[in-house]
Design a protein around this motif. Structure first.
Motif, PDB file in Angstrom:
ATOM      1  N   THR A  94     -42.973 -43.293 -12.098  1.00 40.49           N
ATOM      2  CA  THR A  94     -42.489 -41.920 -12.149  1.00 40.49           C
ATOM      3  C   THR A  94     -40.989 -41.924 -11.871  1.00 40.49           C
ATOM      4  O   THR A  94     -40.435 -42.911 -11.387  1.00 40.49           O
ATOM      5  N   GLU A  96     -39.539 -40.316  -9.493  1.00 38.84           N
ATOM      6  CA  GLU A  96     -39.362 -40.460  -8.050  1.00 38.84           C
ATOM      7  C   GLU A  96     -39.448 -41.916  -7.627  1.00 38.84           C
ATOM      8  O   GLU A  96     -38.676 -42.391  -6.780  1.00 38.84           O
ATOM      9  N   GLY A 100     -36.468 -44.358  -6.133  1.00 38.95           N
ATOM     10  CA  GLY A 100     -36.796 -44.546  -4.719  1.00 38.95           C
ATOM     11  C   GLY A 100     -35.916 -45.540  -4.002  1.00 38.95           C
ATOM     12  O   GLY A 100     -35.914 -45.593  -2.774  1.00 38.95           O
ATOM     13  N   PHE A 105     -31.084 -39.002  -8.515  1.00 32.36           N
ATOM     14  CA  PHE A 105     -31.901 -38.713  -9.691  1.00 32.36           C
ATOM     15  C   PHE A 105     -30.980 -38.277 -10.821  1.00 32.36           C
ATOM     16  O   PHE A 105     -30.226 -37.326 -10.675  1.00 32.36           O
ATOM     17  N   TYR A 163     -37.610 -27.250 -11.127  1.00 33.61           N
ATOM     18  CA  TYR A 163     -36.984 -28.372 -10.430  1.00 33.61           C
ATOM     19  C   TYR A 163     -35.580 -28.034  -9.917  1.00 33.61           C
ATOM     20  O   TYR A 163     -34.946 -28.876  -9.272  1.00 33.61           O
ATOM     21  N   PRO A 167     -35.093 -32.281  -4.884  1.00 36.60           N
ATOM     22  CA  PRO A 167     -34.483 -33.620  -4.843  1.00 36.60           C
ATOM     23  C   PRO A 167     -34.868 -34.497  -6.027  1.00 36.60           C
ATOM     24  O   PRO A 167     -34.396 -35.624  -6.151  1.00 36.60           O
ATOM     25  N   PHE A 168     -35.733 -34.003  -6.898  1.00 36.04           N
ATOM     26  CA  PHE A 168     -36.154 -34.744  -8.081  1.00 36.04           C
ATOM     27  C   PHE A 168     -36.196 -33.781  -9.260  1.00 36.04           C
ATOM     28  O   PHE A 168     -36.218 -32.566  -9.085  1.00 36.04           O
ATOM     29  N   LYS A 169     -36.202 -34.336 -10.453  1.00 32.30           N
ATOM     30  CA  LYS A 169     -36.269 -33.541 -11.675  1.00 32.30           C
ATOM     31  C   LYS A 169     -37.437 -34.043 -12.516  1.00 32.30           C
ATOM     32  O   LYS A 169     -38.000 -35.096 -12.247  1.00 32.30           O
ATOM     33  N   ASN A 170     -37.784 -33.281 -13.544  1.00 36.84           N
ATOM     34  CA  ASN A 170     -38.758 -33.798 -14.496  1.00 36.84           C
ATOM     35  C   ASN A 170     -38.113 -34.957 -15.248  1.00 36.84           C
ATOM     36  O   ASN A 170     -36.973 -34.864 -15.691  1.00 36.84           O
ATOM     37  N   HIS A 211     -45.614 -32.401  -1.286  1.00 39.72           N
ATOM     38  CA  HIS A 211     -44.582 -31.539  -1.856  1.00 39.72           C
ATOM     39  C   HIS A 211     -44.274 -30.355  -0.928  1.00 39.72           C
ATOM     40  O   HIS A 211     -45.127 -29.899  -0.166  1.00 39.72           O
TER      41      HIS A 211
END
Length: 263
Positions: A94, A96, A100, A105, A163, A167-170, A211
């Motif tokens: 993913t 994320e 990591g 991102f 999003y 802290p993350f996006k698709n 989440h």
């Protein structure tokens, strides 16, 4: 339904994640023998700590992106005395996970070709290599089934607004690879049908995994049931697909997404 998988030997890639570990636990409870695989590390250690004393559990360290490791995996399992008849192509990168290591991102314009290709290697090329090895070592020798794991974003566009500020996006490469997974399913379903093998795709929805409340709210507004899934709710459908009860299903995609894809 107790023991719905009794007599089945299931091989699971990426078995240490939130869904993979749930599949392992539930399938063992339903009477299956489970051959779990993952990369070495904390996830693998947690699986072994939880299940190593169970005689119906075995663990193999496998990097699904390594062609040499995939080429020998079913022979290794059979040499150790088990014959796999259900395979779950579950391992995936993913966004994320890819970020990591502390990298920010990226926006789509900043996504590197190397990160795109690494994702495709794990999420799409690796399932192809697993299926190819099934073709060489299993299909036609005894009835078997392959379950490819896609996503609610396999055949549906992402809602990028949810999003904003997160802290993350698709992650574009993830969705594209998961769409390809179902292409692999329908191609193989026809190719293997005369040899006693079925192939289906499961497309999990948004699964809760720590989440924030705000993200849960945003996602919930896109889902008919207005909430994220519990891992066991995805496993319920996976157990069915891995069982004899799904014997007349092939070439299908099963959305387990709380109604996300039904709007």
């Amino acid at each position: 339904m107790a023991d719905q998988l009794k007599g089945r030997t299931v091989f699971i890639t990426g078995a240490g994640g939130v869904l993979g570990s749930t599949y392992v636990r539930r399938m063992l409870a339903e009477g299956a023998r489970v051959v779990a695989s993952d990369l070495p590390g904390k996830r693998a250690e947690a699986l072994r700590e939880a299940h190593d004393l169970n005689p119906d559990f075995r663990f193999y360290e496998v990097d699904v992106s390594d062609e040499d490791q995939i080429t020998t995996i079913f022979q290794r399992i059979e040499k150790d005395g088990w014959q796999v008849n259900v395979v779950l192509n579950n391992a995936a990168i993913t966004g994320e996970l890819l970020m990591g290591a502390g990298k920010p991102f990226p926006d789509f314009a900043d996504l590197s070709v190397s990160d795109w290709e690494k994702t495709m290697r794990t999420n799409l090329t690796a399932p192809f290599m697993v299926a190819r090895q099934m073709d060489r070592d299993i299909v036609g020798r005894w009835p078997c089934t392959l379950i490819n794991v896609a996503s609610m974003y396999a055949l549906n566009g992402a809602h990028h607004r949810i999003y904003d500020g997160m802290p993350f996006k698709n992650f574009s490469a993830y969705g594209v690879s998961k769409a390809g997974i179902h292409g692999l399913t329908v191609w193989l379903a026809g190719y293997w049908a005369a040899r006693g093998a079925t192939v289906n795709t499961i497309a999990p929805g948004a699964v809760f995994n720590g989440h924030s409340e705000e993200f849960q709210r945003r996602v919930g507004e896109l889902i008919m049931l207005n909430r994220m899934a519990k891992p066991d709710e995805i496993a319920d459908a996976m157990l069915f697909l891995a069982s004899p009860a799904a014997g007349y299903m092939t070439g299908q995609i099963v959305n387990v997404d709380g109604g996300f894809s039904g709007w």
